[in-house]
Design a protein around this motif. Structure first.
Motif, PDB file in Angstrom:
ATOM      1  N   GLU A   1       0.818  -1.215   0.000  1.00  0.00           N
ATOM      2  CA  GLU A   1       0.000   0.000   0.000  1.00  0.00           C
ATOM      3  C   GLU A   1       0.852   1.265   0.000  1.00  0.00           C
ATOM      4  OE1 GLU A   1      -3.701  -0.304   2.507  1.00  0.00           O
ATOM      5  OE2 GLU A   1      -2.522  -1.923   3.400  1.00  0.00           O
ATOM      6  N   LEU A   2       1.801   1.323  -0.898  1.00  0.00           N
ATOM      7  CA  LEU A   2       2.604   2.533  -1.045  1.00  0.00           C
ATOM      8  C   LEU A   2       1.714   3.692  -1.495  1.00  0.00           C
ATOM      9  CD1 LEU A   2       5.679   0.874  -2.765  1.00  0.00           C
ATOM     10  CD2 LEU A   2       5.707   1.993  -0.531  1.00  0.00           C
ATOM     11  N   GLU A   3       2.059   4.888  -1.044  1.00  0.00           N
ATOM     12  CA  GLU A   3       1.253   6.072  -1.322  1.00  0.00           C
ATOM     13  C   GLU A   3       2.019   7.062  -2.195  1.00  0.00           C
ATOM     14  OE1 GLU A   3      -1.790   6.693  -0.752  1.00  0.00           O
ATOM     15  OE2 GLU A   3      -2.431   5.284   0.799  1.00  0.00           O
ATOM     16  N   ASN A   4       1.450   8.249  -2.365  1.00  0.00           N
ATOM     17  CA  ASN A   4       2.155   9.313  -3.080  1.00  0.00           C
ATOM     18  C   ASN A   4       3.403   9.749  -2.319  1.00  0.00           C
ATOM     19  OD1 ASN A   4      -0.855   9.510  -3.761  1.00  0.00           O
ATOM     20  ND2 ASN A   4       0.069  10.740  -5.376  1.00  0.00           N
ATOM     21  N   ILE A   5       3.293   9.791  -0.978  1.00  0.00           N
ATOM     22  CA  ILE A   5       4.414  10.184  -0.117  1.00  0.00           C
ATOM     23  C   ILE A   5       4.720   9.012   0.811  1.00  0.00           C
ATOM     24  CG2 ILE A   5       5.201  11.812   1.647  1.00  0.00           C
ATOM     25  CD1 ILE A   5       2.982  13.738   0.484  1.00  0.00           C
ATOM     26  N   ASN A   6       5.960   8.520   0.775  1.00  0.00           N
ATOM     27  CA  ASN A   6       6.357   7.356   1.557  1.00  0.00           C
ATOM     28  C   ASN A   6       7.624   7.686   2.331  1.00  0.00           C
ATOM     29  OD1 ASN A   6       4.454   5.200   0.206  1.00  0.00           O
ATOM     30  ND2 ASN A   6       5.423   6.324  -1.468  1.00  0.00           N
TER      31      ASN A   6
ATOM     32  N   CYS B   1       1.779  19.689   6.995  1.00  0.00           N
ATOM     33  CA  CYS B   1       1.390  19.271   5.639  1.00  0.00           C
ATOM     34  C   CYS B   1       0.147  18.378   5.723  1.00  0.00           C
ATOM     35  CB  CYS B   1       2.534  18.539   4.948  1.00  0.00           C
ATOM     36  SG  CYS B   1       4.091  19.441   4.919  1.00  0.00           S
ATOM     37  N   ARG B   2      -0.830  18.829   6.519  1.00  0.00           N
ATOM     38  CA  ARG B   2      -1.995  17.983   6.797  1.00  0.00           C
ATOM     39  C   ARG B   2      -2.851  17.718   5.563  1.00  0.00           C
ATOM     40  NH1 ARG B   2      -4.146  18.680  12.946  1.00  0.00           N
ATOM     41  NH2 ARG B   2      -2.124  19.021  13.944  1.00  0.00           N
TER      42      ARG B   2
ATOM     43  N   GLU C   1      -3.707  11.915   3.931  1.00  0.00           N
ATOM     44  CA  GLU C   1      -4.402  10.739   3.392  1.00  0.00           C
ATOM     45  C   GLU C   1      -3.570  10.035   2.323  1.00  0.00           C
ATOM     46  OE1 GLU C   1      -6.972   9.752   4.870  1.00  0.00           O
ATOM     47  OE2 GLU C   1      -7.297  11.561   6.066  1.00  0.00           O
ATOM     48  N   LYS C   2      -2.577  10.731   1.801  1.00  0.00           N
ATOM     49  CA  LYS C   2      -1.730  10.149   0.754  1.00  0.00           C
ATOM     50  C   LYS C   2      -0.306   9.942   1.252  1.00  0.00           C
ATOM     51  CE  LYS C   2      -4.464  12.089  -3.002  1.00  0.00           C
ATOM     52  NZ  LYS C   2      -4.460  12.916  -4.248  1.00  0.00           N
ATOM     53  N   THR C   3      -0.162   9.789   2.592  1.00  0.00           N
ATOM     54  CA  THR C   3       1.145   9.620   3.210  1.00  0.00           C
ATOM     55  C   THR C   3       1.201   8.305   3.972  1.00  0.00           C
ATOM     56  OG1 THR C   3       1.450  12.015   3.454  1.00  0.00           O
ATOM     57  CG2 THR C   3       2.793  10.597   4.860  1.00  0.00           C
ATOM     58  N   ALA C   4       2.300   7.568   3.802  1.00  0.00           N
ATOM     59  CA  ALA C   4       2.530   6.331   4.553  1.00  0.00           C
ATOM     60  C   ALA C   4       3.927   6.370   5.158  1.00  0.00           C
ATOM     61  CB  ALA C   4       2.384   5.107   3.645  1.00  0.00           C
ATOM     62  N   ILE C   5       4.031   5.931   6.415  1.00  0.00           N
ATOM     63  CA  ILE C   5       5.309   5.884   7.118  1.00  0.00           C
ATOM     64  C   ILE C   5       5.603   4.425   7.433  1.00  0.00           C
ATOM     65  CG2 ILE C   5       6.604   6.592   9.170  1.00  0.00           C
ATOM     66  CD1 ILE C   5       3.536   8.566   8.149  1.00  0.00           C
ATOM     67  N   TYR C   6       6.811   3.969   7.128  1.00  0.00           N
ATOM     68  CA  TYR C   6       7.200   2.578   7.343  1.00  0.00           C
ATOM     69  C   TYR C   6       8.379   2.523   8.318  1.00  0.00           C
ATOM     70  CZ  TYR C   6       4.449   1.690   3.128  1.00  0.00           C
ATOM     71  OH  TYR C   6       3.438   1.622   2.198  1.00  0.00           O
ATOM     72  N   TYR C   7       8.165   1.804   9.423  1.00  0.00           N
ATOM     73  CA  TYR C   7       9.259   1.561  10.365  1.00  0.00           C
ATOM     74  C   TYR C   7       9.935   0.262   9.957  1.00  0.00           C
ATOM     75  CZ  TYR C   7      11.842   0.498  14.618  1.00  0.00           C
ATOM     76  OH  TYR C   7      12.842   0.202  15.504  1.00  0.00           O
TER      77      TYR C   7
ATOM     78  N   TYR D   1       2.322   2.784   8.938  1.00  0.00           N
ATOM     79  CA  TYR D   1       1.391   3.697   9.597  1.00  0.00           C
ATOM     80  C   TYR D   1       0.865   4.665   8.538  1.00  0.00           C
ATOM     81  CZ  TYR D   1       3.812   2.184  13.862  1.00  0.00           C
ATOM     82  OH  TYR D   1       4.384   1.436  14.872  1.00  0.00           O
ATOM     83  N   CYS D   2      -0.430   4.847   8.486  1.00  0.00           N
ATOM     84  CA  CYS D   2      -0.947   5.901   7.613  1.00  0.00           C
ATOM     85  C   CYS D   2      -0.711   7.250   8.292  1.00  0.00           C
ATOM     86  CB  CYS D   2      -2.423   5.686   7.304  1.00  0.00           C
ATOM     87  SG  CYS D   2      -3.521   5.902   8.722  1.00  0.00           S
ATOM     88  N   GLY D   3      -0.637   8.319   7.509  1.00  0.00           N
ATOM     89  CA  GLY D   3      -0.314   9.621   8.056  1.00  0.00           C
ATOM     90  C   GLY D   3      -1.274  10.075   9.138  1.00  0.00           C
TER      91      GLY D   3
END
Length: 348
Positions: A20-25, A307-308, A312-318, A331-333
């Motif tokens: 589920e990669l997004e526009n911003i990763n 950058c709220r 909805e188009k941001t994903a963070i990966y640990y 984690y979704c933004g």
């Protein structure tokens, strides 16, 4: 856009799935967990138009070519193969295999001179092709000489990669290459994007009015309304240099992919908020899929708090390594913002 990406093996990464990669990763995690390696593997997947970038990626981490470093690309004590799988927007799945071989070359004119030769064979296959069709292939050959290395880049025989898109890779170990920066600035000017670049530079110095590439040495000169004599880019220090590099790369990655390693490195905290906000806006406006690595909680908070519109188009990966597998906790933004506000959760 890349929707899912799997790395069977690359450097220290093992069996990593990025879903589920997004526009911003954004990739976070401890040192040596493989964040930079993920960016490199995306380049090696082969869907991009700049084949030379692939070669640069293989050698740039160590500022040159070294036989020991080259071998570290591949799993230790296993078959020397890198396996990657990319799922794209149209549900098309591309399989990429890199096979490694090492040999020696004897100079006929100087029989005592023996060079090490390293050959990578790239093999590409889409899901759904018939069994009769062979994968597309090409080879990259590195020959180590006494003082340098030579590269021979082959061509794919079938050209099945009809999805090649723009890609720019800015890494902390690569952005000091002034030649590449000048080439990118030339492309920005060819595409009439001067004003857009000046607008980003104004984040760091509102007095900047223009820039030019001047002289035989092709030096970047910056013109300020408060100064009679133009300044060089180097007069501003590393922060401006890196920002200039990232800004040009973002503008050139339109309808493609931008990869930035350690976004916060070298940029002063006072400028970081505006710069990241502007970078995200440029990427969203130009249909750029962005991949960032960071060690900075401040950079993460800037993306979440300032950058709220893009959450909805941001994903963070640990990213963390566990036994024979690399794990990515997603984690979704919006969710991560809630965790930060409620319990001060430190995703790093």
């Amino acid at each position: 856009m890349i929707k899912n990406f799997k790395i069977g093996s690359y450097r220290g990464l093992q069996a990593l799935e990025l879903a589920e990669l997004e526009n911003i990763n954004i990739f976070v995690g401890p040192n040596n967990c493989g964040k930079t390696s993920i960016l490199e593997a995306i380049v090696l997947s082969g869907v991009f138009e700049n084949v030379e970038l692939l070669v640069e990626t293989l050698v740039s981490r160590y500022h040159g070519f070294n036989t020991e470093y080259f071998e570290s690309l591949f799993p230790i004590d296993k078959k020397p193969v890198i396996c990657l799988k990319s799922m794209l927007d149209d549900e098309k799945i591309l399989h990429t295999h890199l096979v490694y071989q090492k040999s020696q070359s004897i100079n006929k004119e100087e029989p005592t001179h023996i060079s090490n030769v390293f050959e990578l064979q790239f093999s590409y296959r889409y899901d759904g092709i018939s069994e009769d069709e062979k994968p597309d292939m090409f080879k990259v050959r590195f020959e180590e000489t006494e003082y340098k290395f030579n590269v021979e880049l082959g061509k794919a025989s079938q050209n099945i990669l009809d999805i090649q898109i723009p890609c720019q890779f800015v890494s902390f170990s690569r952005y000091s290459d002034s030649k590449e920066l000048i080439e990118n600035v030339d492309k920005v000017l060819d595409q009439n994007l001067r004003n857009e670049l000046v607008e980003i530079l104004n984040i760091f110095d509102p007095a900047i009015e223009n820039f030019e590439i001047i002289g035989k040495g092709r030096t970047i000169k910056i013109f300020k309304r408060t100064e009679k004599t133009p300044l060089t880019l180097y007069d501003y220090g590393n922060g401006m240099y890196k920002a200039f590099y990232i800004a040009t790369a973002a503008l050139l990655a339109k309808n493609g992919v931008l990869l930035v390693d350690e976004i916060e490195a070298g940029i002063h905290s006072k400028a970081l908020t505006d710069f990241i906000a502007k970078l995200l806006k440029v990427c969203m406006d130009n249909n750029v899929q962005l991949f960032l690595t960071t060690h900075s909680l401040e950079a993460i908070d800037i993306i979440l708090d300032d950058c709220r519109d893009h959450l909805e188009k941001t994903a963070i990966y640990y990213i963390k390594n566990k036994e024979q597998k690399t794990i990515a906790k997603r984690y979704c933004g919006r969710k991560l913002l809630g965790l930060r506000n409620e319990i001060g959760f430190d995703v790093r």
